[in-house]
Motif scaffolding. Sequence first.
Motif, PDB file in Angstrom:
ATOM      1  N   ARG A 140       1.516 -18.928  -5.035  1.00  0.00           N
ATOM      2  CA  ARG A 140       2.456 -17.802  -5.061  1.00  0.00           C
ATOM      3  C   ARG A 140       2.750 -17.293  -6.472  1.00  0.00           C
ATOM      4  N   ALA A 141       3.056 -18.168  -7.373  1.00  0.00           N
ATOM      5  CA  ALA A 141       3.476 -17.754  -8.712  1.00  0.00           C
ATOM      6  C   ALA A 141       2.288 -17.262  -9.538  1.00  0.00           C
ATOM      7  N   ALA A 142       2.601 -16.597 -10.630  1.00  0.00           N
ATOM      8  CA  ALA A 142       1.568 -16.115 -11.548  1.00  0.00           C
ATOM      9  C   ALA A 142       0.932 -17.288 -12.287  1.00  0.00           C
ATOM     10  N   PRO A 143      -0.321 -17.140 -12.726  1.00  0.00           N
ATOM     11  CA  PRO A 143      -0.989 -18.217 -13.468  1.00  0.00           C
ATOM     12  C   PRO A 143      -0.242 -18.552 -14.754  1.00  0.00           C
ATOM     13  N   ARG A 144      -0.345 -19.822 -15.137  1.00  0.00           N
ATOM     14  CA  ARG A 144       0.276 -20.281 -16.391  1.00  0.00           C
ATOM     15  C   ARG A 144      -0.627 -21.315 -17.033  1.00  0.00           C
ATOM     16  N   THR A 145      -0.423 -21.560 -18.320  1.00  0.00           N
ATOM     17  CA  THR A 145      -1.189 -22.572 -19.051  1.00  0.00           C
ATOM     18  C   THR A 145      -0.250 -23.675 -19.511  1.00  0.00           C
ATOM     19  N   PHE A 146      -0.681 -24.918 -19.307  1.00  0.00           N
ATOM     20  CA  PHE A 146       0.107 -26.092 -19.692  1.00  0.00           C
ATOM     21  C   PHE A 146      -0.742 -26.992 -20.583  1.00  0.00           C
ATOM     22  N   ASP A 147      -0.067 -27.804 -21.378  1.00  0.00           N
ATOM     23  CA  ASP A 147      -0.779 -28.784 -22.198  1.00  0.00           C
ATOM     24  C   ASP A 147      -1.323 -29.924 -21.345  1.00  0.00           C
ATOM     25  N   LEU A 148      -0.516 -30.353 -20.355  1.00  0.00           N
ATOM     26  CA  LEU A 148      -0.904 -31.454 -19.481  1.00  0.00           C
ATOM     27  C   LEU A 148      -0.474 -31.146 -18.056  1.00  0.00           C
ATOM     28  N   VAL A 149      -1.207 -31.710 -17.090  1.00  0.00           N
ATOM     29  CA  VAL A 149      -0.844 -31.599 -15.674  1.00  0.00           C
ATOM     30  C   VAL A 149      -0.812 -33.010 -15.089  1.00  0.00           C
ATOM     31  N   VAL A 150       0.247 -33.298 -14.330  1.00  0.00           N
ATOM     32  CA  VAL A 150       0.410 -34.621 -13.719  1.00  0.00           C
ATOM     33  C   VAL A 150       0.451 -34.475 -12.206  1.00  0.00           C
ATOM     34  N   GLY A 151      -0.387 -35.231 -11.515  1.00  0.00           N
ATOM     35  CA  GLY A 151      -0.363 -35.278 -10.064  1.00  0.00           C
ATOM     36  C   GLY A 151       0.528 -36.418  -9.611  1.00  0.00           C
ATOM     37  N   ALA A 152       1.745 -36.075  -9.175  1.00  0.00           N
ATOM     38  CA  ALA A 152       2.676 -37.045  -8.609  1.00  0.00           C
ATOM     39  C   ALA A 152       2.954 -36.635  -7.172  1.00  0.00           C
ATOM     40  N   ASP A 153       1.902 -36.194  -6.508  1.00  0.00           N
ATOM     41  CA  ASP A 153       2.026 -35.543  -5.204  1.00  0.00           C
ATOM     42  C   ASP A 153       1.494 -36.379  -4.050  1.00  0.00           C
ATOM     43  N   GLY A 271      -9.588 -35.739 -18.298  1.00  0.00           N
ATOM     44  CA  GLY A 271      -9.249 -34.749 -19.312  1.00  0.00           C
ATOM     45  C   GLY A 271      -7.753 -34.700 -19.546  1.00  0.00           C
ATOM     46  N   ARG A 272      -7.157 -33.532 -19.343  1.00  0.00           N
ATOM     47  CA  ARG A 272      -5.718 -33.347 -19.545  1.00  0.00           C
ATOM     48  C   ARG A 272      -4.910 -33.521 -18.261  1.00  0.00           C
ATOM     49  N   VAL A 273      -5.541 -34.005 -17.224  1.00  0.00           N
ATOM     50  CA  VAL A 273      -4.885 -34.214 -15.931  1.00  0.00           C
ATOM     51  C   VAL A 273      -4.771 -35.717 -15.683  1.00  0.00           C
ATOM     52  N   VAL A 274      -3.583 -36.157 -15.263  1.00  0.00           N
ATOM     53  CA  VAL A 274      -3.365 -37.583 -15.026  1.00  0.00           C
ATOM     54  C   VAL A 274      -2.606 -37.751 -13.713  1.00  0.00           C
ATOM     55  N   LEU A 275      -2.820 -38.896 -13.054  1.00  0.00           N
ATOM     56  CA  LEU A 275      -2.199 -39.174 -11.760  1.00  0.00           C
ATOM     57  C   LEU A 275      -1.147 -40.267 -11.899  1.00  0.00           C
ATOM     58  N   LEU A 276      -0.114 -40.161 -11.070  1.00  0.00           N
ATOM     59  CA  LEU A 276       1.026 -41.069 -11.126  1.00  0.00           C
ATOM     60  C   LEU A 276       1.478 -41.412  -9.720  1.00  0.00           C
ATOM     61  N   GLY A 277       1.954 -42.636  -9.520  1.00  0.00           N
ATOM     62  CA  GLY A 277       2.499 -43.033  -8.224  1.00  0.00           C
ATOM     63  C   GLY A 277       1.425 -43.133  -7.151  1.00  0.00           C
ATOM     64  N   GLY A 296       5.805 -46.724 -13.350  1.00  0.00           N
ATOM     65  CA  GLY A 296       4.667 -45.956 -13.849  1.00  0.00           C
ATOM     66  C   GLY A 296       5.101 -44.734 -14.631  1.00  0.00           C
ATOM     67  N   ALA A 297       6.145 -44.045 -14.161  1.00  0.00           N
ATOM     68  CA  ALA A 297       6.661 -42.886 -14.883  1.00  0.00           C
ATOM     69  C   ALA A 297       7.172 -43.287 -16.255  1.00  0.00           C
ATOM     70  N   TYR A 298       7.872 -44.406 -16.316  1.00  0.00           N
ATOM     71  CA  TYR A 298       8.391 -44.918 -17.590  1.00  0.00           C
ATOM     72  C   TYR A 298       7.258 -45.231 -18.564  1.00  0.00           C
ATOM     73  N   VAL A 299       6.220 -45.902 -18.055  1.00  0.00           N
ATOM     74  CA  VAL A 299       5.099 -46.296 -18.917  1.00  0.00           C
ATOM     75  C   VAL A 299       4.282 -45.080 -19.354  1.00  0.00           C
ATOM     76  N   LEU A 300       3.974 -44.177 -18.434  1.00  0.00           N
ATOM     77  CA  LEU A 300       3.181 -42.997 -18.781  1.00  0.00           C
ATOM     78  C   LEU A 300       3.881 -42.168 -19.851  1.00  0.00           C
ATOM     79  N   ALA A 301       5.151 -41.869 -19.647  1.00  0.00           N
ATOM     80  CA  ALA A 301       5.889 -41.084 -20.634  1.00  0.00           C
ATOM     81  C   ALA A 301       6.001 -41.831 -21.956  1.00  0.00           C
ATOM     82  N   GLY A 302       6.255 -43.134 -21.880  1.00  0.00           N
ATOM     83  CA  GLY A 302       6.386 -43.927 -23.098  1.00  0.00           C
ATOM     84  C   GLY A 302       5.109 -43.993 -23.905  1.00  0.00           C
ATOM     85  N   GLU A 303       3.973 -44.146 -23.219  1.00  0.00           N
ATOM     86  CA  GLU A 303       2.695 -44.210 -23.930  1.00  0.00           C
ATOM     87  C   GLU A 303       2.343 -42.856 -24.549  1.00  0.00           C
TER      88      GLU A 303
END
Length: 378
Positions: A140-153, A271-277, A296-303
Amino acid sequence: MQNMKVLISGASIAGPALAYWLDRYGCDVTVVEKAPALRTGGQAVDFKGVTHRTVLARMGILEEVRRRQTGGSDQVIVDANGRRLAVMPGEFTGGEIEIPRGDLAALLFERTAHTCEYVFGDSISSLIQTGDGVRVTFERAAPRTFDLVVGADGIHSNVRRLAFGPEEAYVRFLGHYYALAQIDAGEGGQMYNEPGRMVALGGPKAPSFFVFASEPLDYDRYDVEQQRRILLDAYRGGGWRIPEVLAKVAQAPDVYLDSISRVELDRYAEGRVVLLGDAAYGNTLGGFGTGLAVVGAYVLAGELAAARGDHRAGFAGYESAFRGYAKVARQGSAGPFLAPGTRARITMRNWVFKRRLLLRGMLRMTDRFATDIELKDY
């Protein structure tokens, strides 16, 4: 990491937990969620051991989680005549601290909504990685660019499919399905088994909870009526209170059904995409999913913070620090335990709960799994 733009897909538990830490480290965080609003339902989830408590305390939510805990109640296992066969103790089903999943999700949302952007009712449709970012298009939303993408889905992760490949390459079906239905099941927790199927009513996890053996089913995970029909068909002809329960399920406002499956990945990042949970190390009903998500969220953000935003080093640190801890999700299946395939196996399972020494040994083992990580103070 100041002003690093991070997109997180998924607003259940792992996503908002990561949003909390990344926001503290200075990131510009956006969370996108396919559901139209925060999901408040679902079964109870639990935490156990000093590692889980430490992360919750460092987030500043331990006491609030304790305040909202359900207390974990015993589940009485009965036969077709309602006679008591065994008791599944609350400490086994509810860990040390049990809290409704919706309450935990709301608590994490409250701690992040004022500083992080939440976009409900939308989903990622494509990911295009470049040398300096990820170009993301949405339904739905317009395209955007991010530095990183996290799959917590979750175990059926859309981000994993887009960045790693089709679900069937990474998710193994373990021969059972589970279902939840919002019905009035009465007071007290009771659980009943027939070979290959289980129903629990008024228990610690949900008003009604079902587990049944099955071949793989082809159905739409967003079609409630289709899921309702599958559940009704799976339990037709059952004894005990099952006919009464099915009549209520037929009228229930909400029915949720999903497979018991395990995620098997040889890496958490692409690459710039990482998975969590659950997207990275899910094992349905394995008993550790929420703890793994929050730690995992604590460790990923901390690292990532320790690597000063260098995603290659941060993702490698996350993988190195966490893969051993997540090994508990790579073994076992709750299906045969909750819904044994024969009457003899049902009897053997019940026998476990009559032997205090054996049960205490199982609880000590789960405590070891829950604390099997050197938790850094980032």
